[in-house]
Design a protein around this motif. Structure first.
Motif, short mmCIF file in Angstrom:
data_model
loop_
_atom_site.label_atom_id
_atom_site.label_comp_id
_atom_site.label_asym_id
_atom_site.label_seq_id
_atom_site.Cartn_x
_atom_site.Cartn_y
_atom_site.Cartn_z
N LEU A 76 -30.81 17.39 -26.72
CA LEU A 76 -32.03 16.60 -26.48
C LEU A 76 -32.81 16.41 -27.77
O LEU A 76 -33.27 15.30 -28.08
CB LEU A 76 -32.91 17.30 -25.44
CG LEU A 76 -32.52 17.18 -23.97
CD1 LEU A 76 -33.50 17.96 -23.11
CD2 LEU A 76 -32.49 15.73 -23.53
N TYR A 77 -32.97 17.48 -28.49
CA TYR A 77 -33.73 17.40 -29.75
C TYR A 77 -33.03 16.45 -30.72
O TYR A 77 -33.69 15.63 -31.39
CB TYR A 77 -33.87 18.79 -30.37
CG TYR A 77 -35.11 19.54 -29.91
CD1 TYR A 77 -36.08 19.92 -30.82
CD2 TYR A 77 -35.30 19.87 -28.58
CE1 TYR A 77 -37.22 20.61 -30.41
CE2 TYR A 77 -36.42 20.55 -28.16
CZ TYR A 77 -37.39 20.92 -29.08
OH TYR A 77 -38.51 21.59 -28.66
N ALA A 78 -31.72 16.57 -30.82
CA ALA A 78 -30.99 15.69 -31.73
C ALA A 78 -31.11 14.23 -31.31
O ALA A 78 -31.29 13.34 -32.14
CB ALA A 78 -29.52 16.10 -31.78
N ALA A 79 -31.04 13.97 -29.99
CA ALA A 79 -31.16 12.60 -29.50
C ALA A 79 -32.54 12.01 -29.80
O ALA A 79 -32.69 10.80 -29.99
CB ALA A 79 -30.89 12.55 -28.00
N ASP A 80 -33.56 12.88 -29.85
CA ASP A 80 -34.92 12.42 -30.13
C ASP A 80 -35.23 12.41 -31.62
O ASP A 80 -36.36 12.15 -32.03
CB ASP A 80 -35.93 13.32 -29.40
CG ASP A 80 -35.91 13.12 -27.90
OD1 ASP A 80 -35.42 12.05 -27.45
OD2 ASP A 80 -36.36 14.00 -27.17
N GLY A 81 -34.22 12.72 -32.46
CA GLY A 81 -34.43 12.69 -33.90
C GLY A 81 -35.25 13.86 -34.42
O GLY A 81 -35.87 13.77 -35.49
#
Length: 468
Positions: free
Chosen positions: A68-73
């Motif tokens: 999730l964190y990676a998808a949100d940059g």
């Protein structure tokens, strides 16, 4: 919260796993499983209940938060399995960002996880609304893999030869795969069915009472029938023939007429799409020998016989078959699931046969009727939508035809695009290029079809059940 010993914690997790298995067999959703765990295991905190309801380990949840964190940059979070354990067991509240991420992972409001985040009560994410993501697909796939996992767990309890509980679990697996057939990408579903069938094949290598062996062969037959259909939907015609032949043979040998008839009917469909209408008609006639209810007679007539007669250009015979199918359907009750038949599919087959015979108005009427009850975005909806597009092409309306067909390419993921729909799209492309100067929309549609990736084959394989 009172301190719970490690041994008692392990016992609670084991009881939770049994509740989850019971819920899956009863076709409960995750929320219902979580509610039952809460009722029966009040010692568990809500945050742990939801993890166990999904059947996830702590490392899996930590990995999901990281995704999730990676998808949100965002930079990688500082969540560890130890921190998650403290949040679950020690009553420690996670920081707001982590709490919101947990709510997104479990796809519930924060308060249902026991998290006090009133400012996020109307959102499912930290600082933004949760959007559909690959996590949803991951959860669906987790539910799918849990089906064969349950069979394996029960077999571990009863031994290598299995037992009544294992056979019951396999039957429930067959029912689940048939009910949810259209939910999963064909290659993914095939991989899991191969896994379940391999366990049945393994059990057949052990000594069994004759009645138990017959039951295992019956179950192997139904799994083979599903695999045959999935092989065809991924353009594996040879695999489809092998698996469906196995299903028909096992169905006949154990006296399961429905299995034998359905497998022969599916073979007829494969032959028809393989441009072998004479073989398709012969297989349909053989399948009729096992059609022992009005619904099954309507199915074999419309699904198999009518398609073959239309392909052969036997107009009067096709008209008689359509009338017989309508008569049987009028006295039948719809049955859902992959092995059933309903009025939406009935009208789909009438539409396609009418189109093949040049009866454009009738084809469009039947397609409209089918579309009125087909779930939008489903494989059946895709099939009928392309049939409808072909009626527009037959009426020399290429812009309408391409506009309608393009909705399929825009809606259905390529991983879910079946061989049957691919063939229909190709036929539409050929319809549109019968003109000397195809319309620009037709050329664009053609170019888009050329970019479609090839179907994805099954992820696993299993040996064919023997006839012993």
């Amino acid at each position: 919260m009172a301190k719970v010993s490690r041994a008692h914690r392990a016992a609670l997790a084991e009881r939770a796993a049994h509740i989850r298995q019971q819920g899956q067999r009863a076709n409960w959703d995750v929320a219902a499983i979580a509610a039952e765990m809460t009722r029966r295991l009040p010692e568990l905190a809500a945050l742990e209940v939801w993890r166990l309801a999904y059947g996830w380990s702590r490392p899996q949840v930590v990995a999901a938060i990281g995704e999730l964190y990676a998808a949100d940059g965002l930079a990688p979070p500082g969540v560890t399995t130890a921190r998650l354990c403290r949040w679950e067991h020690d009553g420690v509240q996670p920081a707001p960002d982590y709490a919101a991420a947990l709510a997104r992972v479990y796809q519930v409001r924060p308060h249902r996880l026991g998290l006090n985040l009133p400012s996020l009560a109307s959102t499912a994410g930290y600082g933004r609304r949760s959007q559909p993501s690959t996590l949803g697909a991951g959860m669906a796939e987790t539910a799918l893999t849990a089906v064969a996992d349950s069979v394996a767990l029960q077999r571990d309890l009863e031994g290598p030869a299995g037992g009544p509980g294992t056979r019951q679990h396999v039957q429930q697996a067959v029912d689940y795969y048939a009910r949810h057939y259209s939910r999963y990408a064909p290659s993914v579903l095939a991989g899991e069915i191969h896994r379940a069938r391999q366990m049945v094949v393994d059990m057949l290598t052990h000594d069994q009472h004759e009645a138990d062996r017959a039951e295992l062969r019956r179950l192997a037959g139904w799994l083979s029938a599903l695999l045959g259909n999935l092989a065809f939907h991924t353009c594996d015609y040879a695999g489809a023939h092998i698996h469906l032949s196995t299903g028909a043979r096992l169905g006949s040998s154990v006296g399961e007429g429905h299995l034998a008839g359905w497998s022969l009917g599916a073979q007829s469909m494969v032959a028809a799409f393989g441009q072998r209408p004479t073989d398709a008609l012969e297989l349909a006639q053989h399948a009729h020998d096992y059609a022992d209810t009005p619904l099954r007679r309507a199915q074999i007539t419309a699904w198999c016989e009518l398609r073959a007669l239309a392909a052969l250009g036997r107009r009067s015979d096709a008209a008689a078959a359509a009338a017989r199918a309508q008569h049987h359907m009028d006295s039948a009750t719809d049955q859902p699931g992959r092995f059933g038949f309903d009025r939406a599919e009935f009208h789909q087959h009438l539409a396609e046969s009418a189109l093949r015979l040049g009866q454009t108005t009738a084809a469009r009427d039947h397609a409209d009727t089918a579309l009125s009850v087909k779930p939008h975005g489903s494989p059946g909806w895709a099939a009928v939508t392309v049939i409808l597009a072909r009626t527009h092409a037959a009426e020399h309306a290429p812009a309408d035809a391409t506009a309608v067909a393009t909705t399929v390419l825009d809606t259905v993921p390529t991983t879910h695009l079946r061989e049957t729909t691919r063939q229909r799209l190709t036929a539409l492309d050929q319809d549109l290029h019968t003109e000397h100067r195809p319309a620009p929309a037709a050329r664009e549609f053609h170019d888009r079809l050329q970019t479609l990736p090839a179907p994805t084959p099954a992820q696993r394989t299993s040996s064919e059940p023997n006839g012993g």
